[in-house]
Enzyme design. Structure first.
Site, PDB file in Angstrom:
ATOM      1  N   GLY A   1      63.010  58.898  68.568  1.00 26.37           N
ATOM      2  CA  GLY A   1      62.222  57.983  69.106  1.00 26.37           C
ATOM      3  C   GLY A   1      61.029  58.664  69.281  1.00 26.37           C
ATOM      4  O   GLY A   1      60.207  58.959  68.400  1.00 26.37           O
TER       5      GLY A   1
ATOM      6  N   SER B   1      64.938  60.980  61.588  1.00 27.29           N
ATOM      7  CA  SER B   1      63.885  60.290  62.212  1.00 27.29           C
ATOM      8  C   SER B   1      62.733  60.817  62.656  1.00 27.29           C
ATOM      9  O   SER B   1      62.085  61.409  62.038  1.00 27.29           O
ATOM     10  CB  SER B   1      64.718  59.331  63.305  1.00 27.29           C
ATOM     11  OG  SER B   1      63.791  58.082  63.791  1.00 27.29           O
ATOM     12  N   GLU B   2      62.388  60.732  63.853  1.00 24.67           N
ATOM     13  CA  GLU B   2      61.050  61.420  64.762  1.00 24.67           C
ATOM     14  C   GLU B   2      61.629  62.732  64.425  1.00 24.67           C
ATOM     15  O   GLU B   2      60.764  63.643  64.072  1.00 24.67           O
ATOM     16  CB  GLU B   2      61.226  61.088  66.117  1.00 24.67           C
ATOM     17  CG  GLU B   2      60.245  62.172  66.770  1.00 24.67           C
ATOM     18  CD  GLU B   2      58.736  62.384  66.345  1.00 24.67           C
ATOM     19  OE1 GLU B   2      58.268  63.391  66.685  1.00 24.67           O
ATOM     20  OE2 GLU B   2      58.274  61.438  65.523  1.00 24.67           O
TER      21      GLU B   2
ATOM     22  N   ASP C   1      75.362  46.190  41.559  1.00 20.39           N
ATOM     23  CA  ASP C   1      76.536  47.225  41.734  1.00 20.39           C
ATOM     24  C   ASP C   1      76.678  47.963  40.489  1.00 20.39           C
ATOM     25  O   ASP C   1      77.056  49.206  40.450  1.00 20.39           O
ATOM     26  CB  ASP C   1      77.778  46.497  42.327  1.00 20.39           C
ATOM     27  CG  ASP C   1      78.743  47.348  42.837  1.00 20.39           C
ATOM     28  OD1 ASP C   1      78.552  48.654  42.821  1.00 20.39           O
ATOM     29  OD2 ASP C   1      79.799  46.924  43.323  1.00 20.39           O
TER      30      ASP C   1
ATOM     31  N   ASP D   1      75.092  51.331  37.937  1.00 22.59           N
ATOM     32  CA  ASP D   1      75.432  52.888  37.860  1.00 22.59           C
ATOM     33  C   ASP D   1      76.711  52.987  37.224  1.00 22.59           C
ATOM     34  O   ASP D   1      77.314  54.023  36.981  1.00 22.59           O
ATOM     35  CB  ASP D   1      75.575  53.638  39.126  1.00 22.59           C
ATOM     36  CG  ASP D   1      76.675  52.524  40.206  1.00 22.59           C
ATOM     37  OD1 ASP D   1      77.479  52.003  39.646  1.00 22.59           O
ATOM     38  OD2 ASP D   1      76.396  52.747  41.253  1.00 22.59           O
TER      39      ASP D   1
ATOM     40  N   LEU E   1      79.536  51.527  37.538  1.00 18.78           N
ATOM     41  CA  LEU E   1      80.845  51.274  38.461  1.00 18.78           C
ATOM     42  C   LEU E   1      80.419  50.365  39.432  1.00 18.78           C
ATOM     43  O   LEU E   1      79.800  50.818  40.231  1.00 18.78           O
ATOM     44  CB  LEU E   1      81.480  52.776  38.992  1.00 18.78           C
ATOM     45  CG  LEU E   1      82.525  52.652  39.725  1.00 18.78           C
ATOM     46  CD1 LEU E   1      84.088  52.316  38.956  1.00 18.78           C
ATOM     47  CD2 LEU E   1      82.986  53.974  40.544  1.00 18.78           C
TER      48      LEU E   1
ATOM     49  N   ILE F   1      78.733  50.254  46.189  1.00 15.80           N
ATOM     50  CA  ILE F   1      77.581  51.251  46.196  1.00 15.80           C
ATOM     51  C   ILE F   1      76.589  51.417  45.045  1.00 15.80           C
ATOM     52  O   ILE F   1      77.075  51.265  43.912  1.00 15.80           O
ATOM     53  CB  ILE F   1      78.222  52.601  46.327  1.00 15.80           C
ATOM     54  CG1 ILE F   1      79.166  52.898  47.585  1.00 15.80           C
ATOM     55  CG2 ILE F   1      76.905  53.647  46.254  1.00 15.80           C
ATOM     56  CD1 ILE F   1      79.490  54.227  47.746  1.00 15.80           C
TER      57      ILE F   1
ATOM     58  N   ASP G   1      67.909  52.111  55.172  1.00 18.54           N
ATOM     59  CA  ASP G   1      67.129  52.208  56.480  1.00 18.54           C
ATOM     60  C   ASP G   1      66.302  51.041  56.553  1.00 18.54           C
ATOM     61  O   ASP G   1      65.248  50.969  55.767  1.00 18.54           O
ATOM     62  CB  ASP G   1      66.290  53.662  56.079  1.00 18.54           C
ATOM     63  CG  ASP G   1      66.053  54.055  57.595  1.00 18.54           C
ATOM     64  OD1 ASP G   1      65.616  53.319  58.367  1.00 18.54           O
ATOM     65  OD2 ASP G   1      65.904  55.478  57.692  1.00 18.54           O
TER      66      ASP G   1
ATOM     67  N   HIS H   1      69.620  53.809  59.211  1.00 19.33           N
ATOM     68  CA  HIS H   1      68.739  54.616  59.660  1.00 19.33           C
ATOM     69  C   HIS H   1      69.598  56.187  60.196  1.00 19.33           C
ATOM     70  O   HIS H   1      70.223  55.910  61.356  1.00 19.33           O
ATOM     71  CB  HIS H   1      67.714  54.264  60.703  1.00 19.33           C
ATOM     72  CG  HIS H   1      66.721  55.154  61.215  1.00 19.33           C
ATOM     73  ND1 HIS H   1      66.008  55.709  60.248  1.00 19.33           N
ATOM     74  CD2 HIS H   1      66.474  55.426  62.456  1.00 19.33           C
ATOM     75  CE1 HIS H   1      65.048  56.421  61.160  1.00 19.33           C
ATOM     76  NE2 HIS H   1      65.315  56.281  62.464  1.00 19.33           N
TER      77      HIS H   1
END
Length: 573
Positions: free
Chosen positions: A116, A200-201, A282, A285, A287, A291, A464, A501
Site C-alpha cells: 500500500g 505490490s508496493e 481457454d 494453450d 488444453l 486456465i 491483477d 493482485h
C-alpha cells in the site's frame, strides 16, 4: 579508529567463539555457542563507535535478546530510528526499522518490502525462523501517528517532501545499510548473501533495489511491482469514471444518489464475462482446463465475439449482458487515455481470473474489490476509489491537494485526464522532485546489477486488477532489449495465469520464490520453472492442482499424458 575496526569492536569479545569452516557455495550456519549473547545484543544500544558504517542520525531505541519462545528461535531484536525530525507540516517523522538477528545464523541477510503506502513496520519473522537476519521498515512515516482525516488520512505524509523521498526510495537504502552494519557488529562478520522480497508496493521497492541501489542485494524477488506509481492508481480513476457512468445510465444508485459502482456488474454478470473469456481463449494453450496460459493470444476481438454472443437481445436480464456493459468493459481493458487517445498507463490482459462474488468468503473477490467493489455493499467500496486512486494521486502530486474521504468520489468523477495527469510530473519550490522522478521504477539499464552477479525474479498475476501485467511485461521486454537479449541470464519474469493482485483468484497462486532465488544466487542453478499450487483448488472443482510457472515468454504446455492437475504433466515451451 578506522571504519573496519570500529564495526568489529562490539564483536571483538565474541570472535573467539566463532569457528567458521570453508564458505563453499552455500551459506553456512554460524554456531550458536557464542558467549554473552544477551550482553552483546544490549551493547548495540551504543552505536557511537560505528561511525560512517551507519546512516546519519541513526538511533537504537532498544536491543533485547529474546530467548526461544512462541515458535520463534532465540535472537537479538533491535528497534531503531533513522533521521527523527519534524516535517514541514509540523508532524513528527522517522524511518523506523526492526532488525532480528537469530542465534543460529545462516549468514544471509533478508529485507521484505511493504504494501500500500506503507506506514506500518514490516517484520518478516517467518524468514527469520529459517536462520536469516531479517529487517523491515515503515518507510519513514507512521500510519497511526501521521494520519490526518483532512489530508487523505494515512496518505497525509505526502504533505512533507522528505517523507515522500523516504517512501519513494530513501528509507530502503538507509535501512539496508543500518541493518548490515549492525548485523556485522553483532556477529563479527558480514553476511555472505543478501536478499530482498516484496509484492505490490513491496515489488516496486524490490525493483528499486536492482535499479537505484544495485550494490545492496544479491537476489531480488519482485511481485506485481507498481513500477509506474502513481499512474496505476490514476488508472483506477479511469475505471471509476467508466463504471460510475454505467451505473448511472442503468439507474443503479445508492440512497444518497451516488452511482452504485459495485452494482454495475452483478455477480452473475461477471460470471458471464469470465465464461466468455474462457470460451474465447481457454483452449489456445492446447488444453481447456480453466486456465488461459496463452494470454498474448487472448485478444480483444477474440473476447469481444464471445461477449457479443452473451449480449441481451432486448432488455437486460440476469442471464445476459447489456451492450453498455460490454462496451464499458472494453474501454476499461483498453486502459486510460487522454481526450486525444494517447495512452496514459497501460491496457489490461483478458484473463478469466476476473469476476468473483461480492462476499469475501465466496469465490474470488479479489478482482472485483479493486475496480468496482461489492454489488451488495451499502456504499461504494472499491479499493481504487476509496483509497488507492484519489489519495495516491494526491500524495504524489505538486502542488499538494489535501482532501477528506468524502472528497474521493467527487474528485475521481471530476478528474480531467488532459490536465490533471501533468501534476504527477510537476514540481514546486517545496516539492522539488516530481512524483514520476521519485516513484517510477522502470529503468531498463540493469547493467550494474547484472555486473555484480545479481539475480532477479519478477512475477505477476494475469488477472491483477490493481497493477496491469501488461505494464510489467513491457518493462521486462524493454529491459531485455536494453540488455542485449541477455535478461534470462540474470532476470526472469513469471506470469501467473488467473492470479489477482499478489494472490487469489482461479490460479495456482501459492508458490515460493525465495528458495529458487537462493539456489540461483548461491549455486548458479537458474529457475527454469517454479512449481505453484492452487490455494483454493475448489475454484477448478478439483481437490488439488499444481502447475509450473514458466519464465516469460515460455508458457506451460500439457505433455499430452498424465494428470492435468499435476505440474509434472506440463513443460515450459
Amino acid at each position: 579508529m578506522n571504519r573496519a575496526s570500529s564495526i568489529g569492536s562490539i564483536a571483538g569479545a565474541m570472535a573467539a567463539a566463532l569457528a567458521l569452516g570453508a564458505c563453499g557455495n552455500r551459506a553456512e550456519v554460524v554456531p550458536s555457542a557464542m558467549a554473552n549473547r544477551p550482553q552483546a545484543c544490549a551493547a548495540l544500544t551504543d552505536i557511537s563507535h560505528l561511525g560512517a558504517a551507519l546512516p546519519a542520525h541513526t538511533q537504537i531505541r532498544s536491543a533485547v535478546f529474546e530467548a526461544a519462545a512462541d515458535a520463534l528461535p532465540a535472537h537479538c531484536r533491535i528497534d531503531g530510528d533513522i533521521n527523527a525530525r519534524t516535517g514541514v507540516d509540523g508532524q513528527p517523522y522517522a524511518i523506523r526499522f526492526r532488525l532480528r538477528l537469530p542465534q543460529d545464523w545462516n549468514r544471509r541477510f533478508y529485507m521484505r518490502g511493504g504494501g500500500g503506502i506503507n506506514g506500518t513496520l514490516v517484520d518478516p519473522v517467518d524468514v527469520m525462523k529459517q536462520g536469516y537476519a531479517t529487517i523491515g521498515t515503515d518507510s519513514g512515516h507512521d500510519n497511526a501517528r501521521n494520519s490526518r482525516a483532512d489530508a487523505g488520512a494515512t496518505a497525509a505524509f505526502g504533505l512533507d517532501p522528505q517523507a515522500r523521498v523516504d517512501f519513494a526510495y530513501g528509507a530502503y537504502d538507509q535501512v539496508t545499510r543500518a541493518g548490515k552494519a549492525l548485523a556485522q557488529a553483532y556477529y563479527g562478520q558480514p553476511q555472505r548473501y543478501a536478499y530482498f522480497e516484496g509484492c505490490s508496493e513491496g515489488g516496486r521497492e524490490a525493483l528499486l533495489m536492482s535499479q537505484r541501489f544495485p550494490q545492496h542485494y544479491d537476489g531480488i524477488a519482485a511481485g506485481a511491482p507498481t513500477l509506474h506509481l502513481p499512474l496505476g492508481p490514476m488508472a483506477g480513476i479511469h475505471t471509476t469514471q467508466l463504471f460510475a457512468g454505467l451505473s448511472a445510465r442503468s439507474g443503479q444508485l445508492l440512497p444518497d444518489g451516488q452511482p452504485a459502482i459495485g452494482r454495475s456488474f452483478s455477480d452473475p454478470d461477471l460470471l458471464l464475462v469470465r465464461n466468455a473469456v474462457l470460451k474465447a481463449c481457454d483452449a489456445l494453450d492446447g488444453l481447456a482446463d480453466g486456465i488461459v496460459d496463452n494470454l498474448p493470444a487472448c485478444t480483444t476481438p477474440r473476447v469481444r465475439a464471445e461477449l457479443r454472443a452473451a449480449q441481451c437481445s432486448g432488455a437486460k436480464t440476469p442471464g445476459c449482458l447489456s451492450g453498455d456493459q460490454i462496451g464499458t468493459l472494453e474501454k476499461a481493458y483498453a486502459g486510460a487515455t487522454d481526450s486525444r487517445g494517447h495512452p496514459l498507463y497501460s491496457d489490461w490482459p483478458w484473463d478469466p481470473g476476473l469476476g468473483g462474488q461480492s462476499s469475501a468468503t465466496e469465490y474470488n473477490p479479489g478482482w472485483r474489490s479493486w475496480w468496482i467493489g461489492s454489488a451488495t455493499a451499502p456504499t461504494n467500496n472499491a479499493i481504487k476509489l476509496n483509497f488507492v486512486a484519489a489519495i495516491a494521486v494526491l500524495y504524489s502530486s505538486a502542488p499538494v491537494q489535501p482532501f477528506t474521504a468524502a472528497d474521493a468520489l467527487p474528485f475521481s468523477l471530476a478528474y480531467n485526464f488532459d490536465t490533471e495527469v501533468a501534476k504527477i510530473y510537476g514540481t514546486s519550490p517545496t516539492f522539488t522532485q516530481s512524483a514520476a522522478s521519485m516513484y517510477f521504477t522502470d529503468s531498463t539499464d540493469l547493467a550494474p546489477f547484472k555486473g555484480r552477479n545479481g539475480k532477479l525474479m519478477v512475477y505477476h498475476g494475469g488477472a491483477d486488477s490493481s497493477i496491469s501485467l501488461n505494464d510489467t511485461l513491457r518493462w521486462y521486454d524493454g529491459m531485455n532489449a536494453r540488455m542485449g537479449g541477455s535478461a534470462q541470464d540474470f532476470a526472469r519474469m513469471y506470469v501467473v495465469p488467473g492470479m489477482n493482485h499478489c494472490r487469489g483468484g482461479p490460479a495456482t497462486d501459492s508458490f515460493d520464490m525465495l528458495a529458487p532465488l537462493v539456489q540461483w544466487v548461491e549455486e548458479g542453478k537458474a529457475p527454469d520453472s517454479v512449481t505453484a499450487k492452487a490455494s483454493t483448488p475448489s475454484y477448478f472443482n478439483v481437490a488439488a492442482r499444481s502447475r509450473p510457472l514458466c519464465p516469460h515468454p515460455k508458457q506451460a504446455r500439457y505433455r499430452g499424458t498424465g494428470d492435468i492437475n499435476d505440474a509434472a504433466s506440463f513443460r515450459c515451451e
